[in-house]
Design a protein around this motif. Structure first.
Motif, mmCIF file in Angstrom:
data_model
loop_
_atom_site.group_PDB
_atom_site.id
_atom_site.type_symbol
_atom_site.label_atom_id
_atom_site.label_comp_id
_atom_site.label_asym_id
_atom_site.label_seq_id
_atom_site.Cartn_x
_atom_site.Cartn_y
_atom_site.Cartn_z
ATOM 1 N N GLY A 196 0.327 5.768 -11.812
ATOM 2 C CA GLY A 196 0.554 6.524 -10.585
ATOM 3 C C GLY A 196 -0.712 7.082 -9.988
ATOM 4 N N HIS A 197 -1.853 6.557 -10.412
ATOM 5 C CA HIS A 197 -3.128 7.031 -9.888
ATOM 6 C C HIS A 197 -3.558 6.178 -8.693
ATOM 7 C CE1 HIS A 197 -3.965 8.515 -14.246
ATOM 8 N NE2 HIS A 197 -3.236 9.378 -13.567
ATOM 9 N N PRO A 198 -4.146 6.793 -7.680
ATOM 10 C CA PRO A 198 -4.562 6.030 -6.492
ATOM 11 C C PRO A 198 -5.761 5.132 -6.774
ATOM 12 C CG PRO A 198 -5.313 8.291 -6.316
ATOM 13 C CD PRO A 198 -4.446 8.231 -7.536
ATOM 14 N N GLY A 244 -7.059 7.876 5.840
ATOM 15 C CA GLY A 244 -7.209 6.666 6.641
ATOM 16 C C GLY A 244 -7.518 5.449 5.796
ATOM 17 N N ASP A 245 -8.034 5.673 4.582
ATOM 18 C CA ASP A 245 -8.292 4.554 3.676
ATOM 19 C C ASP A 245 -6.985 4.077 3.049
ATOM 20 O OD1 ASP A 245 -10.963 4.668 4.134
ATOM 21 O OD2 ASP A 245 -11.534 5.435 2.165
ATOM 22 N N LEU A 246 -6.775 2.785 3.049
ATOM 23 C CA LEU A 246 -5.620 2.215 2.359
ATOM 24 C C LEU A 246 -5.776 2.402 0.855
ATOM 25 C CD1 LEU A 246 -5.442 -1.122 4.354
ATOM 26 C CD2 LEU A 246 -3.717 0.672 4.429
ATOM 27 N N TYR A 247 -4.664 2.722 0.170
ATOM 28 C CA TYR A 247 -4.759 2.798 -1.280
ATOM 29 C C TYR A 247 -3.451 2.365 -1.940
ATOM 30 C CZ TYR A 247 -2.360 7.436 -1.314
ATOM 31 O OH TYR A 247 -1.471 8.480 -1.186
ATOM 32 N N LEU A 248 -3.602 1.936 -3.202
ATOM 33 C CA LEU A 248 -2.488 1.512 -4.035
ATOM 34 C C LEU A 248 -2.325 2.496 -5.178
ATOM 35 C CD1 LEU A 248 -3.726 -2.167 -4.245
ATOM 36 C CD2 LEU A 248 -1.702 -1.460 -2.950
ATOM 37 N N TYR A 279 -3.701 10.924 2.518
ATOM 38 C CA TYR A 279 -3.402 11.032 1.093
ATOM 39 C C TYR A 279 -2.355 12.111 0.849
ATOM 40 C CZ TYR A 279 -7.260 8.198 -0.795
ATOM 41 O OH TYR A 279 -8.083 7.173 -1.151
ATOM 42 N N LEU A 280 -1.461 11.854 -0.108
ATOM 43 C CA LEU A 280 -0.613 12.925 -0.612
ATOM 44 C C LEU A 280 -1.486 13.894 -1.402
ATOM 45 C CD1 LEU A 280 2.540 10.935 -1.813
ATOM 46 C CD2 LEU A 280 2.281 12.286 0.290
ATOM 47 N N PRO A 281 -1.140 15.173 -1.436
ATOM 48 C CA PRO A 281 -1.992 16.163 -2.103
ATOM 49 C C PRO A 281 -2.344 15.804 -3.547
ATOM 50 C CG PRO A 281 -0.320 17.261 -0.805
ATOM 51 C CD PRO A 281 0.009 15.797 -0.761
ATOM 52 N N GLU A 282 -1.381 15.304 -4.315
ATOM 53 C CA GLU A 282 -1.649 14.992 -5.719
ATOM 54 C C GLU A 282 -2.584 13.792 -5.859
ATOM 55 O OE1 GLU A 282 2.550 13.292 -4.813
ATOM 56 O OE2 GLU A 282 1.292 15.002 -4.246
ATOM 57 N N PHE A 297 0.834 -1.194 0.000
ATOM 58 C CA PHE A 297 0.000 0.000 0.000
ATOM 59 C C PHE A 297 0.872 1.248 0.000
ATOM 60 C CE2 PHE A 297 -2.869 -3.156 1.947
ATOM 61 C CZ PHE A 297 -3.957 -3.029 1.089
ATOM 62 N N GLU A 298 0.390 2.288 -0.631
ATOM 63 C CA GLU A 298 1.126 3.536 -0.740
ATOM 64 C C GLU A 298 1.243 4.230 0.614
ATOM 65 O OE1 GLU A 298 3.284 6.515 -2.766
ATOM 66 O OE2 GLU A 298 2.682 4.478 -3.316
ATOM 67 N N ASN A 299 0.264 4.061 1.464
ATOM 68 C CA ASN A 299 0.222 4.834 2.709
ATOM 69 C C ASN A 299 0.286 3.977 3.974
ATOM 70 O OD1 ASN A 299 -2.313 3.791 2.097
ATOM 71 N ND2 ASN A 299 -3.434 5.569 2.878
ATOM 72 N N PHE A 300 0.737 2.729 3.826
ATOM 73 C CA PHE A 300 0.909 1.874 5.000
ATOM 74 C C PHE A 300 1.770 0.689 4.606
ATOM 75 C CE2 PHE A 300 -0.464 -1.289 8.205
ATOM 76 C CZ PHE A 300 -0.270 -0.535 9.359
ATOM 77 N N ASP A 301 2.644 0.287 5.506
ATOM 78 C CA ASP A 301 3.578 -0.801 5.204
ATOM 79 C C ASP A 301 2.893 -2.157 5.394
ATOM 80 O OD1 ASP A 301 5.809 -2.247 4.580
ATOM 81 O OD2 ASP A 301 6.826 -1.919 6.507
#
Length: 380
Positions: free
Chosen positions: A366-368, A357-361, A338-341, A282-286
């Protein structure tokens, strides 16, 4: 025809008039028969002459070896009992009518919340079987009790709480809109329970916390396949009609219990090996994303995000529940915002809210991309 929106509408209006089919009750209850012997069963959201929960336990009272059966109703149900109907006259006397085409129900008669306490069910009419006609006879006798309630029969009322203290096991289909409050009460009063709820409740923080502490688990049947519930005649959207009754299918419905369930003692057989391509981080969690619980890699020791359906197979001896990867629950376990972009893309291009707080890939551009609700787990 209706989908789960029909359930949501009912929740919003606090009109959860969904009546469980006897076949679904029988299918689930057969797994717990050893726990019913010499126990007091409380159905605290059930009009006895309209609820199949009461019907199941009344007709199987002796076979299950019950000590006592208690049922309370909240308010007059719009679903008229098929075998029996009753009314309360001005003097407070309850009378019974055998329903038939030749005896119409008098809607002008007042019907009030009440409780029924059954301690003896026998073949009083000597027809060789125990049925609701026998229960009607017994209620009129001194062996069992039918009492008009002073209050409204709400499961949170003082009267119902006093009955709850007597109960060994609570079995019912509580209002989905009040599921959090209902389960919290059962936990507070240390009750065993077998109840129906919405599978979305798996993502409620209060309910998930009980899964983590092994105080609740899914039951044996109907998980992720839904159930048909009988609804009042005035419901306009429904899925089918059988024998003149309307039914709605609620896909997001399942059983919850704190009694032992054998499948939760069985380990999931793991046969796949980890590779970074099939299991992206995930982009925002290991943690790695696992699309199905059957694809959990057998050789990965770190955090994994799995679908909420994993909880139906969860064995606390095999896995540890870390937390929910959604919204505020995700933030609480360290999921990054989320990162701003990425947030901008979600809002402006995908036309969806970017919920921190939502997990995303990230996809190849490069789109979430946000998978359906994930639970973070780790192998023990």
């Amino acid at each position: 025809m209706a989908g789960n929106s029909n359930l949501r509408n009912a929740n919003a209006a606090k009109k959860d008039e969904f009546y469980t089919q006897l076949s679904d009750i029988e299918k689930e209850m057969r797994h717990y028969k050893e726990y019913f012997k010499n126990k007091t069963i409380f159905c605290n959201c059930d009009d006895p002459f309209e609820s199949n929960f009461f019907k199941y336990f009344a007709l199987n009272f002796n076979a299950l070896g019950l000590k006592k059966l208690i049922a309370t109703c909240y308010a007059t149900s719009p679903v008229v009992g098929e075998e029996l109907n009753y009314y309360v006259d001005n003097s407070g006397q309850m009378s019974f009518l055998q329903n038939s085409n030749s005896i119409p129900v008098d809607e002008t008669k007042e019907r009030k919340p009440y409780k029924i306490e059954i301690t003896d069910v026998s073949d009083e009419n000597c027809d060789g079987r125990t049925d609701l006609a026998d229960v009607e006879y017994l209620i009129k006798s001194r062996k069992n009790y039918l009492t008009i309630l002073d209050g409204d029969g709400d499961f949170r009322s003082k009267e119902c709480l006093e009955l709850l203290k007597q109960a060994d096991i609570v079995v019912t289909n509580p209002p989905f809109s009040l599921f959090r409050d209902y389960v919290a009460q059962l936990i507070e009063y240390h009750c065993d329970f077998i109840i129906i709820g919405n599978t979305n409740a798996l993502t409620y923080k209060e309910i998930f916390r009980l899964f983590k502490t092994n105080q609740i688990r899914t039951g044996y049947t109907n998980f992720n396949v839904g159930m048909y519930f009988q609804v009042p005649d005035n419901i306009e959207k429904y899925h089918k009609i059988e024998n003149g009754k309307k039914y709605v299918r609620v896909a997001t419905s399942c059983w919850f219990t704190n009694l032992p369930v054998t499948k939760h003692n069985e380990s999931i057989v793991l046969f796949k090996n980890y590779n970074a391509i099939e299991y992206p981080t995930f982009e925002n969690f290991d943690a790695i994303n696992v699309g199905r619980y059957t694809d959990i890699p057998c050789d990965y020791e770190g955090y994994m995000g799995v679908p909420i359906t994993f909880l139906d197979k969860y064995n606390p001896e095999q896995f540890e529940l870390i937390g929910l990867g959604i919204s505020n629950s995700g933030l609480e376990i360290g999921v990054k915002p989320y990162l701003p972009e990425h947030k901008k893309y979600r809002k402006e291009v995908q036309h969806k809210g970017a919920v921190d707080g939502d997990l995303y890939l990230l996809d190849e551009q490069g789109h979430p991309q946000v998978p359906y609700a994930r639970i973070i787990i780790r192998r023990k």
